[in-house]
Motif scaffolding. Structure first.
Motif, PDB file in Angstrom:
ATOM      1  N   MET A 218       0.867  -1.173   0.000  1.00  0.00           N
ATOM      2  CA  MET A 218       0.000   0.000   0.000  1.00  0.00           C
ATOM      3  C   MET A 218       0.905   1.225   0.000  1.00  0.00           C
ATOM      4  SD  MET A 218      -3.111   1.127  -0.039  1.00  0.00           S
ATOM      5  CE  MET A 218      -4.140  -0.244   0.533  1.00  0.00           C
TER       6      MET A 218
ATOM      7  N   LEU B  67      -4.703   2.555   5.338  1.00  0.00           N
ATOM      8  CA  LEU B  67      -3.934   1.799   6.330  1.00  0.00           C
ATOM      9  C   LEU B  67      -4.744   0.616   6.854  1.00  0.00           C
ATOM     10  CD1 LEU B  67      -2.360   4.776   8.328  1.00  0.00           C
ATOM     11  CD2 LEU B  67      -1.175   3.253   6.743  1.00  0.00           C
TER      12      LEU B  67
ATOM     13  N   ALA C  93      -4.589  -2.006   4.204  1.00  0.00           N
ATOM     14  CA  ALA C  93      -3.278  -2.663   4.164  1.00  0.00           C
ATOM     15  C   ALA C  93      -3.174  -3.725   5.245  1.00  0.00           C
ATOM     16  CB  ALA C  93      -2.171  -1.620   4.339  1.00  0.00           C
TER      17      ALA C  93
ATOM     18  N   VAL D  30       3.321  -1.186   4.142  1.00  0.00           N
ATOM     19  CA  VAL D  30       2.957   0.186   3.795  1.00  0.00           C
ATOM     20  C   VAL D  30       4.212   0.997   3.484  1.00  0.00           C
ATOM     21  CG1 VAL D  30       1.902   2.333   4.615  1.00  0.00           C
ATOM     22  CG2 VAL D  30       0.873   0.124   5.205  1.00  0.00           C
TER      23      VAL D  30
ATOM     24  N   THR E  37       5.170   4.996   2.694  1.00  0.00           N
ATOM     25  CA  THR E  37       4.663   6.368   2.627  1.00  0.00           C
ATOM     26  C   THR E  37       5.762   7.307   2.155  1.00  0.00           C
ATOM     27  OG1 THR E  37       5.174   6.898   4.946  1.00  0.00           O
ATOM     28  CG2 THR E  37       3.013   5.925   4.487  1.00  0.00           C
TER      29      THR E  37
ATOM     30  N   MET F 211       5.980  -0.843   8.014  1.00  0.00           N
ATOM     31  CA  MET F 211       5.742   0.475   7.423  1.00  0.00           C
ATOM     32  C   MET F 211       7.062   1.211   7.262  1.00  0.00           C
ATOM     33  SD  MET F 211       3.313   3.588   8.760  1.00  0.00           S
ATOM     34  CE  MET F 211       3.453   5.227   8.016  1.00  0.00           C
TER      35      MET F 211
END
Length: 319
Positions: free
Chosen positions: A111, A144, A147, A154, A156, A192
C-alpha cells in the motif's frame, strides 16, 4: 528546463556558457571549441560538487522545495506496478493532496500513500500544493486499515509544507484527523517504511511518517513547523527563516544524529532534481532493503518496535 536556486547562480552562469558554446559549435562545425567546453564543464562540475558539499540548513530547505524535485507521482511511476489510486474518505470527500492505493513493488503487494504537490500551476492547484485537509488523512487511515486487512506492507512518501490551515479544514477537524492517522500508523500490524522525499513539515508530515523505519533524502527537511512559521512566531517576522532553519536542525544530518530518523539516502550531486530517475531507483533499493530487514518480525514485534522508537525520541539519559 532546469531552474536554478539563488545560491546556484555562479553554476548557472558556467553551465549557460557551456550550452552557448555547444550551440555555436552546432551552427558552425568548423569552429573547434571542444577544449574550452571541456574546461568549462569540468569547472562547473567541480563548483557544483563544492557547493552541494557545504550547504547550510536554509540552502537545503531551498533544495527540498525545488520545483523539479521528483514528487509522489514520479516515484509511483518509477517503482510501483499496477498502482490503483483510491479516492475518498467515506466521510466527506476526496482530497487530492494525499494520494494512495495498492500496487506491486518489486514482486510484493504494498500500500503506497503520500503527499503530492503538483508539477505545474494547474496540478499544484488540483493537489493544493500538497497541503492536506482532514479528509486526506482520513483517506490515509482507510488505506492503512485496508493494508492491515490484506497483510500488505505500507510505503509512505512524505512531502508537504504542512496540513492545510483553512477554516473548512479546521471546522472538519484537521488536528483530530492527524492524531488519528498517527495513532493508526503506530498500531499497524504490518511493516511500514516512511521516506521524506522533500519537505516534512509539522503534523501534516508525521501523520503518515510514524513508521518502523524513517528515511530521508540527503537534502530533504523534517521539522515540527516550517522555518518561516517558526520565524513568525519567535521574531514576529518571516525574515529570520534562515536563522530558524539553523536553530531547528531541520536537515537529515542533524536528525540522524538526534535519532529522529534511521537512514539518509544520498542524492546525486546537485540534488535529486538533476538525476530524477537515479534518485527514484536508489530510493526503491533502500525501501526494498528496509522491508527485507523487517520480514522476520510478527505483528506484536512490529508494533512494539515502532512504539519504542517514537517513545525514545527526545529523552535524555540520566546518570
Amino acid at each position: 528546463m532546469l531552474s536554478y536556486l539563488e545560491f546556484e547562480k555562479p553554476i548557472a552562469e558556467l553551465e549557460g556558457k557551456v550550452h552557448e558554446l555547444k550551440r555555436l559549435a552546432q551552427e558552425d562545425p568548423s569552429v573547434s571549441i571542444s577544449d574550452e567546453v571541456s574546461k568549462l564543464e569540468s569547472k562547473a562540475a567541480q563548483m557544483l560538487r563544492d557547493t552541494y558539499a557545504n550547504l547550510d540548513p536554509w540552502q537545503k530547505t531551498q533544495v527540498a522545495r525545488h520545483p523539479n524535485r521528483p514528487h509522489f507521482i514520479d516515484y509511483v511511476h518509477g517503482l510501483i506496478e499496477d498502482f490503483t489510486p483510491l479516492a475518498g474518505d467515506r466521510l466527506f470527500g476526496e482530497d487530492a493532496a494525499v494520494l494512495g492505493g495498492p500496487g506491486r513493488f518489486r514482486g510484493r503487494s504494498v500500500m503506497v500513500i503520500g503527499h503530492e504537490k503538483g508539477a505545474d500551476m494547474e496540478t499544484r492547484l488540483k493537489h493544493n500544493f500538497g497541503m492536506a485537509r482532514p479528509e486526506g488523512y482520513r483517506k490515509g487511515i482507510r488505506l492503512l486499515d485496508m493494508a492491515e486487512r490484506f497483510s500488505m506492507p505500507v510505503i509512505t512518501l512524505v512531502d508537504t509544507s504542512g496540513a492545510y490551515p483553512g477554516i473548512g479544514s479546521e471546522e472538519r477537524g484537521v488536528a483530530e484527523a492527524i492524531a488519528r492517522s498517527m495513532d493508526r500508523c503506530l498500531g499497524l500490524s504490518v511493516p511500514m517504511i516512511a521516506v521524506v522525499i522533500g519537505e516534512g513539515m509539522s503534523g501534516g508530515a508525521i501523520a503518515i511518517a510514524a513508521g518502523n523505519r524513517v528515511l530521508m533524502l540527503e537534502h530533504s527537511i523534517y521539522a515540527v513547523i516550517s522555518p518561516e512559521g517558526c520565524s513568525s512566531i519567535l521574531w514576529r517576522s518571516s525574515d529570520k527563516a534562515k536563522d530558524a532553519a539553523t536553530a531547528m536542525k531541520v536537515t537529515a544530518q542533524s536528525l540522524e544524529e538526534l535519532g529522529i530518523i534511521d537512514r539518509i539516502l544520498p542524492e546525486p550531486i546537485g540534488g535529486a532534481h538533476r538525476e530524477r530517475a537515479q534518485m527514484i531507483r536508489e530510493t526503491g533499493d533502500a525501501i526494498e532493503e528496509e522491508l527485507r530487514g523487517l520480514e522476520g518480525l510478527g505483528p506484536d514485534a512490529l508494533r512494539r518496535q515502532r512504539r519504542d522508537k517514537f517513545m525514545a525520541m527526545g529523552r535524555l539519559g540520566l546518570s
